[in-house]
Scaffold this motif. Structure first.
Motif, PDB file in Angstrom:
ATOM      1  N   ALA A 230       0.842  -1.200   0.000  1.00 54.26           N
ATOM      2  CA  ALA A 230       0.000   0.000   0.000  1.00 54.26           C
ATOM      3  C   ALA A 230       0.873   1.244   0.000  1.00 54.26           C
ATOM      4  N   GLY A 231       0.510   2.203  -0.843  1.00 50.52           N
ATOM      5  CA  GLY A 231       1.228   3.473  -0.899  1.00 50.52           C
ATOM      6  C   GLY A 231       2.263   3.542  -2.005  1.00 50.52           C
ATOM      7  N   LEU A 232       2.654   2.392  -2.550  1.00 47.51           N
ATOM      8  CA  LEU A 232       3.653   2.398  -3.629  1.00 47.51           C
ATOM      9  C   LEU A 232       2.967   2.534  -4.993  1.00 47.51           C
ATOM     10  N   ALA A 233       3.751   2.926  -6.003  1.00 54.81           N
ATOM     11  CA  ALA A 233       3.224   3.040  -7.364  1.00 54.81           C
ATOM     12  C   ALA A 233       2.732   1.671  -7.833  1.00 54.81           C
ATOM     13  N   ALA A 234       1.635   1.680  -8.593  1.00 55.00           N
ATOM     14  CA  ALA A 234       1.074   0.423  -9.101  1.00 55.00           C
ATOM     15  C   ALA A 234       1.819   0.008 -10.359  1.00 55.00           C
ATOM     16  N   ASP A 235       3.052  -0.458 -10.178  1.00 51.69           N
ATOM     17  CA  ASP A 235       3.878  -1.045 -11.246  1.00 51.69           C
ATOM     18  C   ASP A 235       3.834  -2.551 -11.023  1.00 51.69           C
ATOM     19  N   ILE A 236       2.976  -3.227 -11.771  1.00 49.50           N
ATOM     20  CA  ILE A 236       2.638  -4.622 -11.457  1.00 49.50           C
ATOM     21  C   ILE A 236       2.691  -5.462 -12.734  1.00 49.50           C
ATOM     22  N   ILE A 237       3.311  -6.635 -12.636  1.00 50.08           N
ATOM     23  CA  ILE A 237       3.353  -7.532 -13.798  1.00 50.08           C
ATOM     24  C   ILE A 237       2.870  -8.925 -13.386  1.00 50.08           C
ATOM     25  N   ALA A 238       2.611  -9.772 -14.377  1.00 52.09           N
ATOM     26  CA  ALA A 238       2.230 -11.155 -14.084  1.00 52.09           C
ATOM     27  C   ALA A 238       2.768 -12.078 -15.161  1.00 52.09           C
ATOM     28  N   THR A 239       2.964 -13.325 -14.769  1.00 54.33           N
ATOM     29  CA  THR A 239       3.439 -14.351 -15.700  1.00 54.33           C
ATOM     30  C   THR A 239       2.636 -15.634 -15.452  1.00 54.33           C
ATOM     31  N   PRO A 240       2.373 -16.401 -16.531  1.00 54.00           N
ATOM     32  CA  PRO A 240       1.650 -17.665 -16.322  1.00 54.00           C
ATOM     33  C   PRO A 240       2.519 -18.716 -15.643  1.00 54.00           C
ATOM     34  N   ASP A 241       3.844 -18.514 -15.633  1.00 51.21           N
ATOM     35  CA  ASP A 241       4.776 -19.501 -15.066  1.00 51.21           C
ATOM     36  C   ASP A 241       5.101 -19.166 -13.611  1.00 51.21           C
TER      37      ASP A 241
ATOM     38  N   PRO B 193       7.837 -17.987 -11.192  1.00 48.60           N
ATOM     39  CA  PRO B 193       9.177 -17.400 -11.137  1.00 48.60           C
ATOM     40  C   PRO B 193      10.012 -17.917  -9.964  1.00 48.60           C
ATOM     41  N   LEU B 194       9.382 -18.560  -8.977  1.00 49.23           N
ATOM     42  CA  LEU B 194      10.180 -19.120  -7.874  1.00 49.23           C
ATOM     43  C   LEU B 194      10.722 -20.510  -8.223  1.00 49.23           C
ATOM     44  N   GLN B 195      10.233 -21.068  -9.359  1.00 47.71           N
ATOM     45  CA  GLN B 195      10.792 -22.320  -9.877  1.00 47.71           C
ATOM     46  C   GLN B 195      11.901 -22.026 -10.877  1.00 47.71           C
ATOM     47  N   ASP B 196      11.586 -21.150 -11.856  1.00 49.70           N
ATOM     48  CA  ASP B 196      12.553 -20.788 -12.885  1.00 49.70           C
ATOM     49  C   ASP B 196      12.303 -19.323 -13.259  1.00 49.70           C
ATOM     50  N   ALA B 197      13.009 -18.453 -12.554  1.00 48.67           N
ATOM     51  CA  ALA B 197      12.762 -17.005 -12.711  1.00 48.67           C
ATOM     52  C   ALA B 197      13.057 -16.547 -14.131  1.00 48.67           C
ATOM     53  N   ALA B 198      14.203 -17.002 -14.667  1.00 49.92           N
ATOM     54  CA  ALA B 198      14.617 -16.510 -15.982  1.00 49.92           C
ATOM     55  C   ALA B 198      13.581 -16.855 -17.045  1.00 49.92           C
ATOM     56  N   ALA B 199      13.046 -18.074 -16.988  1.00 46.48           N
ATOM     57  CA  ALA B 199      12.038 -18.478 -17.986  1.00 46.48           C
ATOM     58  C   ALA B 199      10.726 -17.729 -17.754  1.00 46.48           C
ATOM     59  N   ALA B 200      10.299 -17.658 -16.498  1.00 42.82           N
ATOM     60  CA  ALA B 200       8.998 -17.031 -16.196  1.00 42.82           C
ATOM     61  C   ALA B 200       8.996 -15.546 -16.566  1.00 42.82           C
ATOM     62  N   LEU B 201      10.132 -14.891 -16.359  1.00 48.25           N
ATOM     63  CA  LEU B 201      10.185 -13.449 -16.615  1.00 48.25           C
ATOM     64  C   LEU B 201      10.314 -13.132 -18.107  1.00 48.25           C
ATOM     65  N   GLN B 202      10.529 -14.170 -18.910  1.00 52.31           N
ATOM     66  CA  GLN B 202      10.507 -13.963 -20.362  1.00 52.31           C
ATOM     67  C   GLN B 202       9.114 -14.183 -20.924  1.00 52.31           C
ATOM     68  N   ARG B 203       8.164 -14.529 -20.028  1.00 49.43           N
ATOM     69  CA  ARG B 203       6.788 -14.757 -20.504  1.00 49.43           C
ATOM     70  C   ARG B 203       5.813 -13.866 -19.751  1.00 49.43           C
ATOM     71  N   VAL B 204       6.191 -12.607 -19.579  1.00 49.77           N
ATOM     72  CA  VAL B 204       5.320 -11.666 -18.873  1.00 49.77           C
ATOM     73  C   VAL B 204       4.056 -11.433 -19.705  1.00 49.77           C
TER      74      VAL B 204
ATOM     75  N   GLN C  44      -2.101   2.066 -15.026  1.00 50.50           N
ATOM     76  CA  GLN C  44      -2.637   1.880 -16.382  1.00 50.50           C
ATOM     77  C   GLN C  44      -2.227   0.517 -16.921  1.00 50.50           C
ATOM     78  N   VAL C  45      -3.215  -0.220 -17.439  1.00 54.24           N
ATOM     79  CA  VAL C  45      -2.909  -1.534 -18.008  1.00 54.24           C
ATOM     80  C   VAL C  45      -2.267  -1.344 -19.382  1.00 54.24           C
ATOM     81  N   VAL C  46      -1.051  -1.867 -19.524  1.00 54.65           N
ATOM     82  CA  VAL C  46      -0.286  -1.733 -20.758  1.00 54.65           C
ATOM     83  C   VAL C  46      -0.418  -2.997 -21.602  1.00 54.65           C
ATOM     84  N   LYS C  47      -0.547  -4.133 -20.888  1.00 57.05           N
ATOM     85  CA  LYS C  47      -0.606  -5.431 -21.568  1.00 57.05           C
ATOM     86  C   LYS C  47      -1.472  -6.346 -20.716  1.00 57.05           C
ATOM     87  N   ARG C  48      -2.301  -7.146 -21.357  1.00 53.36           N
ATOM     88  CA  ARG C  48      -3.114  -8.101 -20.584  1.00 53.36           C
ATOM     89  C   ARG C  48      -3.121  -9.447 -21.285  1.00 53.36           C
ATOM     90  N   PRO C  49      -3.399 -10.523 -20.562  1.00 48.78           N
ATOM     91  CA  PRO C  49      -3.347 -11.852 -21.189  1.00 48.78           C
ATOM     92  C   PRO C  49      -4.386 -11.974 -22.318  1.00 48.78           C
TER      93      PRO C  49
END
Ligand SMILES: [Zn+2]
Length: 441
Positions: free
Chosen positions: A404-415, A417-428, A436-441
């Protein structure tokens, strides 16, 4: 008049309706806390305007809120790239390796106006944002302050781009990054001619301008820092050692003090061991690259709290840049040693082109795989891409966590990231920038 009143009434209704709609509720299947390296299930994030209002499992979704259902995804704070060059696009090196990199940079300086560089920055900023990077530290090579205008355009809402901490013009000794010889670490043993670079010659001493701000004496250093502050830099970038004459620890201390007077930190490009040592002793906030740092220098970095922005290329990128594989092996070895010694690492891609099959942003994201290759855990990778950069950039009270109180800079991945961060973060698959929503599934 009556017509005007009804239009006014309609506008008022519209305004009221959009105010009620301004609350967005994100249902997160899993929510990652990168600082802790943990995830919690079924969380609700309420976003109001640009800011996170509330987070938790039992948070009630207000009537009229717009619901974003990410129950099937893992949600995390936006990523950081601490070493971007948004206003530089170089052609893919065409097999002539490092010489092409420097040659292409000089060509860009000579042929692309600052206005064109700014437009490239807009496109690259958008691309980075779509890949999940919501904040970047842009470390120069932006013509004559294209980066300041880019930052301004983002801050005023004119364009959708990551938050930008920009460096303005790179401060460097005479000749900038056009040295008389290719630095040893970039020499290609297959082509001995690489050693002899010599782009700048006595009849064209100024070719490095405006790409670089030459500063050799203390007075010139003072003035170079002040020029950057005056024209909108938010961090000072030095190139310590791309010339045979390198900045001493005292030179760097002088620059760091001048920058600190205006509240700015210093990022130092260090291509040699001696340069990295001088930078650390001189009190910089971060060593950039630092590929050849020995253990003793890494220990000194840890002791002084200097962050390493390694810009370590994965093998694929290293080959695209025409570097010998031995350079990549040395980079991976330095990542391992730095990690073992406990130096704070922060992610920086140093990407300045996008090969076929990649966007600028997706290519930057692919650099995370280098850290996985070096054996860092997924939690370590998340910290170096989110938590550590937020502190390095001095924005940790505004960004880098979902709270709460921080800028709403939020992303999501279907994978996961605590299993394989590098792979999950390539599938944002989802990106929200300041509400503002920039990209959605
Ligand atoms: Zn760079």
């Amino acid at each position: 008049m009556k017509r005007f009143a009804s239009v006014l009434a309609a506008l008022l209704v519209a305004t009221t309706a959009s105010a009620a709609d301004a609350i967005v509720a994100i249902k997160a299947g899993r929510l990652v806390d990168p600082a802790a390296g943990t995830a919690s299930r079924n969380q609700v994030i309420l976003v109001e305007g640009r800011t996170i209002k509330e987070v938790g499992a039992g948070v009630a979704i207000p009537a009229g809120a717009t619901v974003v259902d990410l129950s099937d995804a893992t949600v995390l704070p936006g990523l950081f790239d601490c070493h971007s060059h948004l206003c530089t696009v170089l052609g893919k090196p065409a097999g002539d390796g490092p010489r092409d990199v420097f040659g292409a940079l000089l060509l860009t300086t000579l042929t692309d106006s600052t206005a064109y560089r700014a437009l490239q920055g807009v496109a690259n900023g958008r691309s980075m944002l779509e890949a999940g990077f919501t904040t970047v530290r842009d470390v120069g090579n932006a013509g004559n302050y294209a980066d300041t205008d880019l930052r301004r355009a983002q801050e005023s809402g004119l364009i959708q781009a990551p938050t930008i901490v920009n460096a303005g013009r790179i401060i460097v000794a005479l000749g900038g990054q056009f040295p008389p010889r290719i630095p040893g670490w970039l020499q290609d043993p297959r082509n001995p001619d690489h050693k002899h670079y010599g782009v700048l010659h006595p009849e064209r001493p100024g070719l490095g301008n405006p790409e670089y701000l030459y500063a050799d004496t203390r007075d010139e250093m003072t003035k170079a820092v002040r020029e950057n502050i005056l024209y909108g830099a938010r961090v000072i970038k030095l190139v310590v050692d791309d010339q045979p004459y390198i900045y001493s620890a005292d030179d760097i201390r002088h620059i760091v003090a001048e920058a600190a007077g205006a509240g700015l930190k210093v990022a130092a490009h260090c291509a040699t061991q001696a340069g990295a040592r001088n930078a650390i002793e001189g009190g910089v906030a971060s060593v950039e690259h630092g590929f050849w740092m020995d253990d003793e220098t890494l220990q000194l970095a840890k002791a002084r709290g200097v962050v390493l922005v390694g810009t370590d290329f994965p093998l694929s990128a290293s080959r695209m840049l025409g570097m010998p594989d031995s350079v990549h092996t040395a980079m991976m070895d330095r990542v391992k040693r730095a990690h073992r010694i406990g130096v704070t690492l922060a992610f920086g891609s140093d990407v300045f082109f996008a090969p076929e099959g990649f966007t600028r942003g997706s290519f930057a994201a692919s650099y995370a795989s280098g850290y996985a290759e070096a054996g860092l855990s997924p939690a370590d990778i998340l910290r170096l891409m989110i938590t550590n950069p937020a502190k390095l950039l001095g924005v940790e009270k505004e960004r880098g966590a979902i709270r709460a109180g921080l800028a709403a800079d939020i992303i999501a991945t279907p994978d996961d990231p605590l299993q394989d961060a590098a792979a999950a973060l390539q599938r944002v698959s989802f990106v929200m920038k300041e509400g503002q929503v920039v990209k959605r599934p």
